[in-house]
Design an enzyme around this catalytic site. Structure first.
Site, mmCIF file in Angstrom:
data_model
loop_
_atom_site.group_PDB
_atom_site.id
_atom_site.type_symbol
_atom_site.label_atom_id
_atom_site.label_comp_id
_atom_site.label_asym_id
_atom_site.label_seq_id
_atom_site.Cartn_x
_atom_site.Cartn_y
_atom_site.Cartn_z
ATOM 1 N N ASP A 132 0.858 -1.183 0.000
ATOM 2 C CA ASP A 132 0.000 0.000 0.000
ATOM 3 C C ASP A 132 0.894 1.233 0.000
ATOM 4 O O ASP A 132 2.072 1.161 0.366
ATOM 5 C CB ASP A 132 -0.904 -0.017 1.237
ATOM 6 C CG ASP A 132 -1.993 1.044 1.221
ATOM 7 O OD1 ASP A 132 -2.242 1.633 0.144
ATOM 8 O OD2 ASP A 132 -2.601 1.285 2.282
ATOM 9 N N HIS A 133 0.325 2.341 -0.436
ATOM 10 C CA HIS A 133 1.023 3.624 -0.379
ATOM 11 C C HIS A 133 0.642 4.328 0.914
ATOM 12 O O HIS A 133 -0.526 4.670 1.123
ATOM 13 C CB HIS A 133 0.634 4.489 -1.577
ATOM 14 C CG HIS A 133 1.142 3.980 -2.881
ATOM 15 N ND1 HIS A 133 0.418 4.088 -4.059
ATOM 16 C CD2 HIS A 133 2.297 3.351 -3.217
ATOM 17 C CE1 HIS A 133 1.112 3.558 -5.044
ATOM 18 N NE2 HIS A 133 2.254 3.113 -4.563
ATOM 19 N N PHE A 183 -5.123 4.491 0.471
ATOM 20 C CA PHE A 183 -6.190 3.603 -0.018
ATOM 21 C C PHE A 183 -5.806 2.865 -1.303
ATOM 22 O O PHE A 183 -6.613 2.749 -2.208
ATOM 23 C CB PHE A 183 -7.506 4.370 -0.230
ATOM 24 C CG PHE A 183 -7.854 5.337 0.861
ATOM 25 C CD1 PHE A 183 -7.668 5.015 2.194
ATOM 26 C CD2 PHE A 183 -8.375 6.581 0.556
ATOM 27 C CE1 PHE A 183 -8.000 5.910 3.212
ATOM 28 C CE2 PHE A 183 -8.713 7.490 1.565
ATOM 29 C CZ PHE A 183 -8.518 7.155 2.898
ATOM 30 N N HIS A 184 -4.585 2.326 -1.374
ATOM 31 C CA HIS A 184 -4.127 1.626 -2.567
ATOM 32 C C HIS A 184 -3.664 0.196 -2.259
ATOM 33 O O HIS A 184 -2.584 -0.210 -2.710
ATOM 34 C CB HIS A 184 -2.970 2.382 -3.227
ATOM 35 C CG HIS A 184 -3.330 3.727 -3.745
ATOM 36 N ND1 HIS A 184 -2.373 4.679 -4.058
ATOM 37 C CD2 HIS A 184 -4.526 4.302 -4.027
ATOM 38 C CE1 HIS A 184 -2.971 5.779 -4.499
ATOM 39 N NE2 HIS A 184 -4.284 5.567 -4.484
ATOM 40 N N PRO A 185 -4.412 -0.622 -1.544
ATOM 41 C CA PRO A 185 -3.935 -1.979 -1.263
ATOM 42 C C PRO A 185 -3.921 -2.839 -2.526
ATOM 43 O O PRO A 185 -4.858 -2.815 -3.319
ATOM 44 C CB PRO A 185 -4.947 -2.503 -0.243
ATOM 45 C CG PRO A 185 -6.199 -1.746 -0.526
ATOM 46 C CD PRO A 185 -5.739 -0.380 -0.944
#
Length: 541
Positions: free
Chosen positions: A301-302, A476-478
């Site tokens: 994630d980021h 919110f980038h899983p």
């Protein structure tokens, strides 16, 4: 179970699922069923761009996950939004159109041994569904596709000054982040149409809903996949077990089940179905159909670190929205022109650059906003400010998604393990220094910036990394929890064509298949993955 009524059953009507449903039903000869656990995308705030504020952590539109307490975040837990409605995360996300970097896809091709994942061969998949109002049609951009890309409908003087300061700091200006190299500073392009959010439900489902061979069902929870052992033929996925309206039933798929439930939902469903790490499944009393140790691993994630600068003499959303008159003005502007702050994506200005000179390419991304707030969901500060959120695009930390119960309605355990490596902690400290360097340039000096968070008193690597743990949050980038890979990769869950190892009739098509996270926002790369998969499925691969 009777003979299947469907050729393809798609689990999840999110970003990937909506495109798959459109493509697979287009010729009218295949029977396609699309299942969504959430409801229709009729909630008004889905469609107003600023409405993400009312959709995230809202049970009507969001699964409302929480992470486990994270040591890298000094024991904090984070909200972990995932869309629970038609359109999935494209209905609640930041609307930023971003492909990543060419080297992302060339690395996927190398890792999987599949040349089709190279930049040269994924670019046509991006272009195929693109409707870009900002760039001419050609090899790099598309016109007339379903996925609308537009310019944001407002600008801020204070962000223009921050962009100029970034140029003074040695970062080139750019008018296109999507040519294969996204280095530079410029305003993000967004998935909107005339001031409205453009989600994948509008783009891909709406044109297909009238097709007799496509059925879309909402409010359907997929509890598990139906896996059969066939004599001499190994395992095959024959359908899904679902609950709808309190009733449990089985649905068959004659050709394939396509799992598009996202980087959290997909590994959860696989594990509930007996596909995953054997010890984990046995611990929860689930019979192991196939021991796949990679299911739920490799979570990437980021993590964004929100650097906040107080400013003077600038209009920001803090001051504009902190009065009844200001709020009325904002509402009236949107009602009359579909512009102004209500048409805003969460972030307007983007910057891609290196955290330190020895990096081979941009490894950090800024989302710059003319606002500030203590934490997501809390009121804006009562002083004018700019937030320069910076995230590490090459995280070396890896987390897990694991079922916490055999109950399909129970949320899984999400443990991202942020900042768990020395490299990630170093990048966190270095990225804050880049933010400071930009803010100190002459172009921004007229606003007399004052660092509010983390604070100029913090200078050393360790204290900056510790402070990052205090103020950082997910962007919110899983991805990556059912990664694709070669046959000799024990952690690979799917093969390079996204077919689940050792289980016929089952494919994963969503962000969970990414072996490594892309250098940028992950929604449009997920659409590309679905475009690629649809082509393979229709070609019988």
């Amino acid at each position: 179970m009777d003979a299947p009524d469907w050729d393809y059953v798609i689990v999840g009507a999110g970003t990937a699922g909506c495109l798959l449903a459109n493509r697979l039903s287009a010729d009218g000869r295949t029977r396609v069923l699309l299942l969504e656990a959430g409801g229709p995308d009729t909630y008004p705030w889905i469609h107003i761009p600023v409405g993400y504020l009312y959709c995230i952590d809202n049970p009507r539109t969001d699964w409302r996950y929480r992470t486990e307490p994270d040591a890298g975040l000094n024991g904090r837990q984070l909200i972990y939004p995932r869309g629970k409605t038609l359109g999935g995360c494209s209905s609640i996300n930041g609307m930023i159109y971003m492909r990543g970097q060419a080297r992302d896809y060339d690395a996927w091709a190398a890792a999987t041994g599949e040349p089709a994942w190279s930049w040269a061969q994924v670019l046509p998949d991006f272009v195929r569904h693109e409707d870009n109002a900002l760039h001419e049609a050609g090899p790099a951009h598309g016109r007339g596709g379903e996925w609308r890309v537009e310019r944001q409908r407002l600008r801020w003087d204070v962000l223009d000054a921050f962009a100029e300061a970034a140029v003074q700091a040695g970062i080139p200006a750019t008018d296109d982040f999507n040519r294969g190299s996204n280095e530079g500073v410029g305003y993000f392009e967004v998935n909107q149409r005339a001031g409205w959010r453009w989600n994948t439900s509008k783009a891909f489902l709406r044109p297909a809903r009238g097709r007799a061979n496509l059925t879309v069902l909402t409010g359907v929870l997929v509890e598990r996949l139906l896996i059969e052992a066939r004599d001499g033929a190994g395992l095959r996925c024959t359908g899904v077990q679902v609950v709808q309206g309190g009733q449990r039933r089985s649905i068959g798929a004659a050709r394939e089940v396509l799992l598009s439930a996202g980087a959290i939902g997909t590994p959860q469903i696989l594990q509930l179905s007996g596909l995953g790490p054997g010890a984990l499944l046995q611990r929860h009393g689930i019979a192991v159909k196939r021991d796949l140790p990679g299911v739920g691993g490799n979570l990437q994630d980021h993590l964004q670190i929100r650097a906040v600068f107080k400013v003077q003499g600038a209009q920001t959303l803090n001051t504009l929205a902190n009065s009844l008159v200001g709020k009325a003005r904002i509402g009236l502007e949107y009602a009359l022109t579909r512009s102004g702050p209500m048409s805003m994506a969460p972030s307007q200005l983007g910057i891609f650059t290196k955290s330190r000179p020895d990096k081979p390419g941009p490894d950090i991304q800024f989302h710059v906003q003319p606002l500030s707030l203590p934490a997501f969901g809390q009121p804006l500060h009562d002083f004018p400010a700019v937030t320069a959120s910076v995230c590490n695009l090459e995280p070396t930390s890896r987390g897990t998604v694991q079922i916490a119960s055999a109950d399909p309605a129970a949320a899984p355990s999400i443990a991202p393990h942020y900042l768990s490596t020395d490299e990630d902690r170093r990048v966190a400290a270095d990225s804050l220094r880049v933010a400071r360097r930009i803010a100190q340039q002459p172009a921004f000096a007229k606003y007399a910036p004052e660092e509010f968070k983390p604070g100029v008193q913090f200078q050393g690597d360790e204290e900056l990394a510790r402070l990052a743990g205090d103020i950082a949050t997910t962007i919110f980038h899983p991805v990556g929890t059912a990664k694709m890979g070669r046959a000799d990769d024990p952690a690979a869950v799917v093969d390079p064509q996204l077919r689940v190892r050792g289980v016929a009739g089952l494919r994963v098509v969503d962000a969970s298949v990414m072996p490594t996270i892309t250098h940028g926002n992950t929604n449009s790369p997920t659409l590309m993955i679905a475009e690629k998969a649809a082509g393979w499925i229709l070609a019988g691969r």
